[in-house]
Scaffold this motif. Structure first.
Motif, PDB file in Angstrom:
ATOM      1  N   ARG A 227     -10.294  -4.055  -1.350  1.00 26.76           N
ATOM      2  CA  ARG A 227     -11.660  -4.564  -1.358  1.00 26.76           C
ATOM      3  C   ARG A 227     -11.666  -5.973  -1.916  1.00 26.76           C
ATOM      4  N   GLN A 228     -12.701  -6.709  -1.519  1.00 28.68           N
ATOM      5  CA  GLN A 228     -12.807  -8.095  -1.964  1.00 28.68           C
ATOM      6  C   GLN A 228     -14.262  -8.493  -2.096  1.00 28.68           C
ATOM      7  N   GLU A 229     -14.594  -9.042  -3.237  1.00 27.74           N
ATOM      8  CA  GLU A 229     -15.902  -9.636  -3.470  1.00 27.74           C
ATOM      9  C   GLU A 229     -15.789 -11.133  -3.215  1.00 27.74           C
ATOM     10  N   PRO A 230     -16.877 -11.760  -2.801  1.00 26.34           N
ATOM     11  CA  PRO A 230     -16.827 -13.208  -2.558  1.00 26.34           C
ATOM     12  C   PRO A 230     -16.337 -13.967  -3.787  1.00 26.34           C
ATOM     13  N   GLY A 231     -15.368 -14.845  -3.570  1.00 22.91           N
ATOM     14  CA  GLY A 231     -14.856 -15.671  -4.655  1.00 22.91           C
ATOM     15  C   GLY A 231     -13.840 -14.992  -5.539  1.00 22.91           C
ATOM     16  N   LYS A 232     -13.501 -13.735  -5.236  1.00 26.76           N
ATOM     17  CA  LYS A 232     -12.528 -13.015  -6.057  1.00 26.76           C
ATOM     18  C   LYS A 232     -11.316 -12.612  -5.222  1.00 26.76           C
ATOM     19  N   GLU A 233     -10.243 -12.260  -5.907  1.00 23.16           N
ATOM     20  CA  GLU A 233      -9.041 -11.823  -5.211  1.00 23.16           C
ATOM     21  C   GLU A 233      -9.213 -10.411  -4.668  1.00 23.16           C
ATOM     22  N   ARG A 234      -8.447 -10.118  -3.644  1.00 19.56           N
ATOM     23  CA  ARG A 234      -8.451  -8.755  -3.110  1.00 19.56           C
ATOM     24  C   ARG A 234      -7.876  -7.790  -4.136  1.00 19.56           C
ATOM     25  N   GLU A 235      -8.437  -6.591  -4.149  1.00 20.23           N
ATOM     26  CA  GLU A 235      -8.001  -5.567  -5.086  1.00 20.23           C
ATOM     27  C   GLU A 235      -7.597  -4.315  -4.312  1.00 20.23           C
ATOM     28  N   GLY A 236      -6.419  -3.797  -4.595  1.00 20.39           N
ATOM     29  CA  GLY A 236      -6.019  -2.534  -4.007  1.00 20.39           C
ATOM     30  C   GLY A 236      -6.852  -1.417  -4.597  1.00 20.39           C
ATOM     31  N   VAL A 237      -7.390  -0.549  -3.759  1.00 25.37           N
ATOM     32  CA  VAL A 237      -8.276   0.521  -4.209  1.00 25.37           C
ATOM     33  C   VAL A 237      -7.565   1.867  -4.189  1.00 25.37           C
ATOM     34  N   ALA A 238      -6.981   2.209  -3.069  1.00 23.81           N
ATOM     35  CA  ALA A 238      -6.306   3.504  -2.926  1.00 23.81           C
ATOM     36  C   ALA A 238      -5.401   3.446  -1.714  1.00 23.81           C
ATOM     37  N   ARG A 239      -4.384   4.269  -1.725  1.00 25.39           N
ATOM     38  CA  ARG A 239      -3.512   4.366  -0.564  1.00 25.39           C
ATOM     39  C   ARG A 239      -2.799   5.710  -0.590  1.00 25.39           C
ATOM     40  N   VAL A 240      -2.317   6.095   0.589  1.00 27.48           N
ATOM     41  CA  VAL A 240      -1.600   7.366   0.705  1.00 27.48           C
ATOM     42  C   VAL A 240      -0.543   7.221   1.787  1.00 27.48           C
ATOM     43  N   TYR A 241       0.614   7.825   1.542  1.00 23.22           N
ATOM     44  CA  TYR A 241       1.708   7.787   2.509  1.00 23.22           C
ATOM     45  C   TYR A 241       1.664   9.072   3.323  1.00 23.22           C
ATOM     46  N   GLY A 242       1.650   8.932   4.625  1.00 20.93           N
ATOM     47  CA  GLY A 242       1.459  10.077   5.496  1.00 20.93           C
ATOM     48  C   GLY A 242       2.507  11.154   5.338  1.00 20.93           C
ATOM     49  N   PHE A 243       3.763  10.767   5.046  1.00 17.74           N
ATOM     50  CA  PHE A 243       4.845  11.751   4.981  1.00 17.74           C
ATOM     51  C   PHE A 243       4.779  12.591   3.720  1.00 17.74           C
ATOM     52  N   THR A 244       4.400  12.002   2.595  1.00 18.42           N
ATOM     53  CA  THR A 244       4.385  12.726   1.318  1.00 18.42           C
ATOM     54  C   THR A 244       2.995  13.179   0.914  1.00 18.42           C
ATOM     55  N   ASN A 245       1.952  12.515   1.437  1.00 19.12           N
ATOM     56  CA  ASN A 245       0.575  12.819   1.077  1.00 19.12           C
ATOM     57  C   ASN A 245       0.303  12.625  -0.408  1.00 19.12           C
ATOM     58  N   ILE A 246       1.042  11.731  -1.036  1.00 21.55           N
ATOM     59  CA  ILE A 246       0.831  11.432  -2.457  1.00 21.55           C
ATOM     60  C   ILE A 246      -0.081  10.208  -2.553  1.00 21.55           C
ATOM     61  N   PRO A 247      -1.257  10.359  -3.176  1.00 20.98           N
ATOM     62  CA  PRO A 247      -2.186   9.225  -3.260  1.00 20.98           C
ATOM     63  C   PRO A 247      -1.937   8.343  -4.475  1.00 20.98           C
ATOM     64  N   TRP A 248      -2.432   7.139  -4.391  1.00 18.61           N
ATOM     65  CA  TRP A 248      -2.456   6.213  -5.521  1.00 18.61           C
ATOM     66  C   TRP A 248      -3.857   5.638  -5.607  1.00 18.61           C
ATOM     67  N   TYR A 249      -4.349   5.460  -6.835  1.00 16.60           N
ATOM     68  CA  TYR A 249      -5.674   4.896  -7.056  1.00 16.60           C
ATOM     69  C   TYR A 249      -5.621   3.781  -8.083  1.00 16.60           C
ATOM     70  N   ALA A 250      -6.458   2.780  -7.887  1.00 16.10           N
ATOM     71  CA  ALA A 250      -6.652   1.780  -8.928  1.00 16.10           C
ATOM     72  C   ALA A 250      -7.363   2.429 -10.109  1.00 16.10           C
ATOM     73  N   ASP A 251      -7.083   1.938 -11.305  1.00 15.03           N
ATOM     74  CA  ASP A 251      -7.713   2.505 -12.504  1.00 15.03           C
ATOM     75  C   ASP A 251      -9.240   2.438 -12.409  1.00 15.03           C
ATOM     76  N   SER A 252      -9.732   1.420 -11.745  1.00 18.01           N
ATOM     77  CA  SER A 252     -11.180   1.213 -11.676  1.00 18.01           C
ATOM     78  C   SER A 252     -11.907   2.273 -10.845  1.00 18.01           C
ATOM     79  N   VAL A 253     -11.163   3.006 -10.020  1.00 20.03           N
ATOM     80  CA  VAL A 253     -11.822   3.991  -9.155  1.00 20.03           C
ATOM     81  C   VAL A 253     -11.300   5.412  -9.359  1.00 20.03           C
ATOM     82  N   ARG A 254     -10.229   5.539 -10.136  1.00 19.02           N
ATOM     83  CA  ARG A 254      -9.634   6.866 -10.308  1.00 19.02           C
ATOM     84  C   ARG A 254     -10.654   7.823 -10.918  1.00 19.02           C
ATOM     85  N   GLY A 255     -10.750   9.000 -10.321  1.00 19.10           N
ATOM     86  CA  GLY A 255     -11.719   9.995 -10.781  1.00 19.10           C
ATOM     87  C   GLY A 255     -13.043   9.920 -10.042  1.00 19.10           C
ATOM     88  N   ARG A 256     -13.286   8.832  -9.336  1.00 21.23           N
ATOM     89  CA  ARG A 256     -14.542   8.671  -8.581  1.00 21.23           C
ATOM     90  C   ARG A 256     -14.288   8.604  -7.079  1.00 21.23           C
TER      91      ARG A 256
END
Length: 122
Positions: free
Chosen positions: A38-67
């Motif tokens: 995600r990216q807000e105007p004037g700010k750097e892009r931030e990774g939010v979440a991702r998942v690898y199809g083979f393992t199905n293990i997710p990763w979350y940024a601290d700012s969104v984890r739990g939500r």
């Protein structure tokens, strides 16, 4: 050629929920990574979440984890981002990304969607 098509997004009041979806075309198997930046105007892009199809293990940024919850439907080549308890600081353009391997930086992902706007009002 891999292409990503996003849907979802929109405007919601703080505390509300939204779901984003992203469908990939061009892959011949499920061994790839999909996620969201995600990216807000004037700010750097931030990774939010991702998942690898083979393992199905997710990763979350601290700012969104739990939500936020990322999930995938390999049969549909689609990844979902369920966003709950949204906050005004979640307001941004959200981009679906994909690569053969999950990376940490936006430059690790060669495939990007067109972006979908999420706006959270206080």
């Amino acid at each position: 050629q891999v292409q990503l098509r996003e849907s979802g997004g929109g405007s919601v009041a703080a505390g509300g929920s939204l779901r984003l979806a992203c469908t990939a075309s061009g892959y011949t198997d499920s061994n790839y990574c999909m996620g969201w930046f995600r990216q807000e105007p004037g700010k750097e892009r931030e990774g939010v979440a991702r998942v690898y199809g083979f393992t199905n293990i997710p990763w979350y940024a601290d700012s969104v984890r739990g939500r936020f919850t990322i999930s995938q439907d390999n049969a549909k080549n689609t990844v979902y981002l369920q966003m709950s308890d949204l906050k005004p600081e979640d307001t941004a353009m959200y981009y679906c990304v994909s690569a053969r391997l999950c990376g940490w930086r936006d430059s690790d992902f060669p495939y990007w969607g067109q972006g979908t706007q999420v706006t959270v009002s206080s």
